[in-house]
Every structure is written in structure tokens, then in C-alpha cells.
Design an enzyme around this catalytic site. Structure first.
Site, PDB file in Angstrom:
ATOM      1  N   LYS A  71       0.858  -1.183   0.000  1.00  0.00           N
ATOM      2  CA  LYS A  71       0.000   0.000   0.000  1.00  0.00           C
ATOM      3  C   LYS A  71       0.896   1.236   0.000  1.00  0.00           C
ATOM      4  O   LYS A  71       1.669   1.462   0.936  1.00  0.00           O
ATOM      5  CB  LYS A  71      -0.917   0.011   1.226  1.00  0.00           C
ATOM      6  CG  LYS A  71      -1.855   1.216   1.272  1.00  0.00           C
ATOM      7  CD  LYS A  71      -2.759   1.154   2.484  1.00  0.00           C
ATOM      8  CE  LYS A  71      -3.682   2.363   2.563  1.00  0.00           C
ATOM      9  NZ  LYS A  71      -4.572   2.307   3.739  1.00  0.00           N
ATOM     10  N   LYS A 108      -2.090  -1.632  -3.702  1.00  0.00           N
ATOM     11  CA  LYS A 108      -2.971  -0.469  -3.680  1.00  0.00           C
ATOM     12  C   LYS A 108      -2.139   0.805  -3.764  1.00  0.00           C
ATOM     13  O   LYS A 108      -1.180   0.935  -2.997  1.00  0.00           O
ATOM     14  CB  LYS A 108      -3.797  -0.462  -2.383  1.00  0.00           C
ATOM     15  CG  LYS A 108      -4.760   0.708  -2.255  1.00  0.00           C
ATOM     16  CD  LYS A 108      -5.446   0.707  -0.893  1.00  0.00           C
ATOM     17  CE  LYS A 108      -6.419   1.890  -0.774  1.00  0.00           C
ATOM     18  NZ  LYS A 108      -7.020   1.978   0.561  1.00  0.00           N
TER      19      LYS A 108
END
Length: 342
Positions: A210, A267
Site C-alpha cells: 500500500k 494499492k
């Protein structure tokens, strides 16, 4: 003045390979198509609020709504009928429930837990995922509790809270807990806590790679963490990944896999297709990718201005994510895409 070149009727290239033969009509193209999108590829992120009010629009995410629990169940039912197999739930709390340490995250009657119970009761076969992080619950908008000087997020103290949070969510019936905080060691600690509590069948979808991305702004509007912190550009670079770093992302992925993650996530997705491909080649575990709020907002804004074809652009953007190696995609286009593909 235009120049005209005479064409010889006898001219013909002596080619053994003519790749266009496999593109000559739709039927042939479908036979050789390498990547196919299905409704079953999608996970729909959904936002839930307390009360009984009508669904709330989110200005920075046109077409995306916050639902009360009853309406959330209706939306989940509609998604399931379209063949979408999973939803990821995110709460938006009233600011009166927020504090510096996010204690509402451990409330046994928390909004998110009531939402999970309602959805699983109505749709037991629908896969339900929940976010394990403190940003919806804290006044400062960070994903954990702060250090004594307030200058950073305290890693181990945050992980202790997240383990308790994950056990609560598992007890409410979630199929996957999804730690999105990027604290060191949290996957192993959560796996240990889940197993100790008897939740050996609860899976972990780890937000493994992320990045500290500028694409999260609309999501922070949706859950109210931007408003809590007073900025849509909250600096989370001490725990989220540097967008410049590829090798560091692979280290995080390897650690999460070793600690017991069942699914590994990248992400954002669209600007990180190279990372998705790297992760796909580095693991045999399922790989997820999150087409985040900023990606969605860009496509919607450009289509509303008439600059892009919405249906074609959203399809192509998701096709690219799957082609890069994602087995499943969290996307705010899940419902529309499932309807289109069916």
C-alpha cells in the site's frame, strides 16, 4: 498540395506471419482473447453510516453512496444477483465517536459489526471483508495511535489494537479481515490472535503493498478521515510505501506471506501495474488490487466532461489490472461492470 502515390494491383508482401489474421472479426478475436473480465473478479467497496436516513452522495465520488445498514443489505443483495461475490465494508462515524486513540473500533456494538451481522444474516453466501485500521475512528485521521510526542504512529501499540479489532470482526462473521494500516508485524499478530480465539477459518487479505498515494483523497472524504484531520492530503509516509520503491514493496509482500496472509494486495492499482506484475511473479498466493477512489474519480470526471467514453474506459482500466496479474479487483465500478458483463 497532396501527393498521390499510384498503387500497383500486383503488389503483395511475401509474409509468413500476418498477426492481423487473428483480429479479422469479433469471433476470431474472442477465440484468442487472453484476458477476460467476469463479475466474479470484483469486490465492491461499500460505505455504511448509522441511522435510517436516505443514502448519502459523496461529492468527490459521483455515483458512490453511503448507506444505512438496511439499505446496505439491499445493495449487497443487488450485487449478489449480478454475480459480484464479495463486498468490502467501510464505516463513516459521527465525529462524536472519534478520539485520539480510536477506542470506538473496539466497541462490541460498533456500526461496522452491526453492518456485518445484517449482511451475513441476509446473504450468508456473500463474502464480506472489513477494513482493519483506525483511520475512520481517530480524530487525527491516521491509521493507528500516535507516539507520545504526536509525531508518528506507534507501531506496536497500534498492532495490539488491530489484533483485538480483527477478533471482534471475525466474531461478527466476516470472511476476510483486511489490515490496511501497514504496521510492521501486524499480519502475524492478527493471524495468531484469530487462531487463538478459534477463528481459524477467517482469512486475511493483507494490504501488503500500500503506497503513500495522492489517489486516496476521495476515499478520505467518504469515511470522514480527511475531515477529522482537517486535510485530504494527510502525510502517511512513515508507514505507507514510497511510490518510488519497487523492491521495498516486494519485501513487504514477502513478509506478509510469511506471516500468514491468505491474499496479498497492491494499492493503488492503475499507477502500479508493474508492482502487480512483480507480486504475481513473486508468489503463488492470490493477488488482489484496489482500483482506488482517485482512479474512479478521474474516470468519472473526464467522462462527465465528455472527454472519455465511460463504459469503454472503465472496462479497459479494469482489464489492464487483471492483465497485470490481479486475481481479484476492488473497484467502485463493480456493480456497473457486473451488469455490463452479464
Amino acid at each position: 498540395m497532396a501527393v498521390h502515390f499510384p498503387m500497383s494491383a500486383a503488389f503483395k508482401l511475401d509474409l509468413t506471419h500476418r498477426p492481423r489474421r487473428l483480429r479479422r472479426n469479433a469471433t476470431v478475436r474472442s477465440l484468442v482473447e487472453e484476458t477476460v473480465l467476469r463479475p466474479a473478479d470484483f469486490i465492491a467497496p461499500l460505505f455504511v453510516v448509522d441511522g435510517k436516513g436516505a443514502p448519502e452522495a459523496i461529492a468527490s465520488m459521483p455515483g458512490v453512496l453511503r448507506y444505512n445498514v438496511a439499505d446496505l443489505v439491499k445493495e449487497c443483495r443487488a450485487l449478489a444477483k449480478l454475480g459480484v461475490p464479495a463486498v468490502a465494508l467501510f464505516p463513516k462515524l459521527d465525529k462524536k465517536f472519534k478520539n485520539d486513540t480510536g477506542t470506538a473500533a473496539l466497541d462490541e456494538d460498533a456500526l461496522i459489526l452491526r453492518a456485518v451481522r445484517a449482511v451475513k444474516k441476509a446473504l450468508p453466501e456473500l463474502v464480506v471483508m472489513t477494513d482493519i485500521a483506525l483511520d475512520p475512528y481517530t480524530t487525527h485521521g491516521h491509521d493507528g495511535v500516535l507516539t507520545a510526542d504526536g509525531g508518528d504512529v506507534a507501531n506496536d501499540a497500534t498492532v495490539e489494537i488491530l489484533t483485538k479489532m480483527a477478533v471482534l470482526h471475525a466474531g461478527a462473521g466476516v470472511d476476510f479481515v483486511a489490515p490496511s494500516d501497514m504496521m510492521d508485524g501486524r499480519i502475524g499478530a492478527i493471524r495468531q490472535a484469530l487462531d487463538a480465539a478459534g477463528n481459524t477459518q477467517t482469512s486475511i487479505m493483507a494490504y501488503s503493498a500500500k503506497f503513500a498515494s495522492a489517489y486516496y483523497g476521495p476515499f478520505r472524504d467518504a469515511v470522514g478521515s480527511a475531515a477529522a484531520a482537517g486535510t485530504r492530503g494527510l502525510d502517511k509516509r512513515t508507514y505507507q510505501l514510497n511510490p518510488a520503491n519497487r523492491r521495498e514493496a516486494l519485501i513487504e509482500v514477502a513478509l506478509d506471506e510469511a506471516e500468514g496472509a491468505d491474499v496479498l494486495m497492491v494499492k493503488p492499482a492503475g499507477a502500479y501495474l508493474d508492482i502487480i506484475r512483480e507480486v504475481r511473479e513473486a508468489t503463488k498466493k492470490p493477488v488482489a488490487a484496489y482500483q482506488v477512489s482517485g482512479e474512479y474519480a478521474q474516470i468519472m470526471a473526464a467522462s462527465q466532461l465528455g472527454w472519455l467514453d465511460l463504459a469503454k474506459t472503465r472496462h479497459e482500466s479494469l482489464l489492464a489490472i487483471k492483465r497485470a496479474g490481479a486475481d481479484m479487483i476492488l473497484t467502485y465500478f463493480a456493480k456497473e461492470m457486473a451488469a455490463e458483463l452479464r
